[in-house]
Design a protein around this motif. Sequence first.
Motif, PDB file in Angstrom:
ATOM      1  N   SER A   2     -76.770  -4.662 -36.255  1.00  0.00           N
ATOM      2  CA  SER A   2     -75.354  -4.291 -36.199  1.00  0.00           C
ATOM      3  C   SER A   2     -74.724  -4.466 -34.826  1.00  0.00           C
ATOM      4  CB  SER A   2     -75.191  -2.832 -36.646  1.00  0.00           C
ATOM      5  OG  SER A   2     -75.980  -1.983 -35.831  1.00  0.00           O
TER       6      SER A   2
ATOM      7  N   ASN B 135     -75.060  -4.832 -42.542  1.00  0.00           N
ATOM      8  CA  ASN B 135     -74.496  -5.029 -41.200  1.00  0.00           C
ATOM      9  C   ASN B 135     -74.482  -6.513 -40.813  1.00  0.00           C
ATOM     10  OD1 ASN B 135     -74.032  -2.301 -40.850  1.00  0.00           O
ATOM     11  ND2 ASN B 135     -76.016  -1.938 -39.860  1.00  0.00           N
TER      12      ASN B 135
ATOM     13  N   LYS C  71     -71.619  -8.417 -42.193  1.00  0.00           N
ATOM     14  CA  LYS C  71     -70.377  -8.200 -41.444  1.00  0.00           C
ATOM     15  C   LYS C  71     -70.287  -9.111 -40.221  1.00  0.00           C
ATOM     16  CE  LYS C  71     -70.157  -3.326 -42.855  1.00  0.00           C
ATOM     17  NZ  LYS C  71     -70.298  -1.924 -42.396  1.00  0.00           N
TER      18      LYS C  71
END
Length: 885
Positions: free
Chosen positions: A190, A234, A237
């Motif tokens: 992330s 994550n 994204k």
Amino acid sequence: LQWETLARQFVEYEQVAPFLIAEEQKRRLLDFLPLFLKAWEQSAGITVFPNIQLLASEVAKLLTKEIKKNLNGKPAEEARLALEQLLQQKREVEDGHVLLKSVYLLSQTDLRTLGNIIGSGLPAALMQCLYLFFTFPLKKSSDDGETSEDDPQTQDMLVQIMHNIYKEEQGVEELLAADKLQSLIIATASLWDQCSPAWKVPTGRVLRTISKAQTKNSIVYLQAVDCIKIAIQNLFKLADTLPAHDMCEAVSIILCFVKDSYPISSALLTEFEMNDGYQLLLKLLLRQVWGCEGLQENEGDPYLEEILDMLTCLTTCGKTELKVSGNIVHPQLPHFDFEPTESSGMTVKNLQAFQVLQSVFQRSNDVRLCGRILAAIGTIWAWDAVNFFLLEWTLQPINQFTDIIHLKPHTVQVQFFKLVESVVLDMSYIPHEILKKIQYLVKENIVPFCTLTALRCLLNMTKKDLLFTDIFRDSGLLGLLLALLRKQAKILRKSAGTQVTGLEEGTEKELNAVMLKMVAALTVGSVRNTVVLKDYGMVPYIKIFLDDECYRSATLSILEQLSVINYEEYMSIVIGALCSSTQGELQLKLDLLKSLLRILDSPKSHSAFRTCSGFNGLLSLLSDMEGALQDPPSGLWATVGNNCILELVFYTLQGITAALHLDPVNSNFFQKNGLFEKMAEDLGTLGCFWTQGEQQIHPGLEKPRTFAEFLDAAFCSSEPFPRWLKNCIWILNFLDHMVKGTLHLESYFKEIQTEVEETSTNDWEEPQAQEEHPSYRSFSCRSEMRDTAIVHPGAVCVIVRLLPKLYKEGHSQLSQEIQCAVADYVLSLVKSEKSRQVMCGSGLLSTILMSCHDALRDESHPLHLPLTRVFEKLASQAIEPDVLR
């Protein structure tokens, strides 16, 4: 002594430590450690310290305590700075660095010592340090505006300690108790774009170490906290914004945990699949396709390579074996066997993973990525050959790739067809459907290079087994190639004499050459295919390709197959090409002669050779070489190597000998038509024999050499020999083997290729010395020892006719010596009663006598005595007494 002193000091520390306050214990241990480190450095890492396990435990506990003290109650960024100050060397107080270095050295000793370090609580403390170092990059100092740097030495030691600890299952188990692992894994997924750049690679290394040491408990732990699920979410994204290289680096860490855990439990793989892990990989790999932030063309991305390797491994990860029963299309090669065997454990069970590879190849034009995927498929087949069938009968990757391979870069095309080729060559399986598609590629010829590569693939398959000659005929490939070659032959005929250049011409020429090779391969051993070629009316068109050296070998192979059904047609073509070749087309003549020799191996071809004027055709080659061996050379021959000319003479005489071999009709034809006399005349005009009238007679020789001694002296010693004489000796050698009927069996001419090649007029200067040629020495000795039975008496006639021409002005003594040596050698040939009968029965005595008339009448002539002896020997078997008188 130093270690003994340290051991006593540590024992004293152990004895008083329980009675000291914590601060004093710490001070005494810190005072001791510099001495310990110094001793270690001076002893090159060889320790003699009996209490090393206890020391390791004490040092690790103190380092753990110091780390916790610096972390306790501080915000993350402040804690990170405190840790940096604790561990770095460039500080006024280096206690933390001394502790770190001591643990670093002690962790490399033995497993018991390492176990004590692990049991100190250090694994969890170090993981917390790593999390802070990775997650919180150093910020600019407010004083000077510059960013302070992490100490590389400190970083290396810290990472190596963690590597040593976490590669043990005990170290991983200790880590789980502190609940720190999942935080770092999720952070890599992330915060990769916000983390400390200097800690990316070290963090990845540590996590890969942990991945390889996973236990059942660690897998349960990661599953319980949804670690893989959160990480994938994550990464999705970041997939569109994070640079491709960084994305690969982050994804590879997560994939390591999935792949490495599978032998213990499938839980993390299931979690990966359930949360669109393959879609993430596909998205990532397709970003590589379009090269948004691609590397330089000659570079590779190690993390991309790692992902592809792990994805390849995942194809074999599955709970159940695939049971696919396909229909084997026949015919198949004799060695092919598809009987099911016990599973190797490396069969494909995970089609989802393979589909990612397949989809990326179909949508990619990146050379490295496509090549890497083809290599992965080859690896999967190598694990277990059944994988080819499991994949082709389900996902059909190769079948589908064939439809689009012409759109890929050239190197990928080459690699793909090598892969297809391996199915036949390595698995002995004929993939009929795939071959049909490849044949369609050849027919359409959308991309010439792809067509060329496809044909080479089919050519290599055809050479594997004669079965392909039937398969490719029945499939229409043979007919297709013949039609294409007819078209190209017409173009060649029209463009004769014009010069075409450029890349397209180069590829087209290669394509023509491979088509010819393919037709040659399809006709070898297949009379039916040869008949097809003839029925297509292709013979006149195939002949056109003879003129170009690039096409010649395959063209001659095709024509040689034609001879199986029609010797006359083959002979007419080859002898006609020999007679129509120009003086400068030396290589064409050599290639045609070598082909002719291969066909003359069959006695059935001899009649066709004679009726197609083969003897006259070969003798015309000799007459066209007038002056070729004169010294120095002139005209066109000055640009041709001496050995090349000798080679042409050799193969011409070989062809004649082969046509005469065990063939009374041809032998009678050759003799009755005076062709031996014609041969002698043609050889005499080559330029190395004397043709200019009177010869100077030298007084008798005291110790004349034999012909065999001349051979050795000319080619195997350092004695300087004139070029003309060497050439004469070679030709006499050829004739000697012709006399015995063995010239067509000899291949010794290759042995003289080690002679200096003549490519300029300077090469014709008399050499000062020659290297010894053992192969030639054995040949010359062999010629002296062989059975002297005469098979072709006409060749003796040729030798005798050339005998007076073994002369050169300025070399009168040497000339006389070689003449006598050859005359004596001829005498040795007729010593046996059988040889005399052959000579006298040949009807050639009058011809021989006429050629030696001057020498026999002049008693002072150096050849008078040896020739008289020859005829005295023959007199006892005289069949032509009037001639002898």
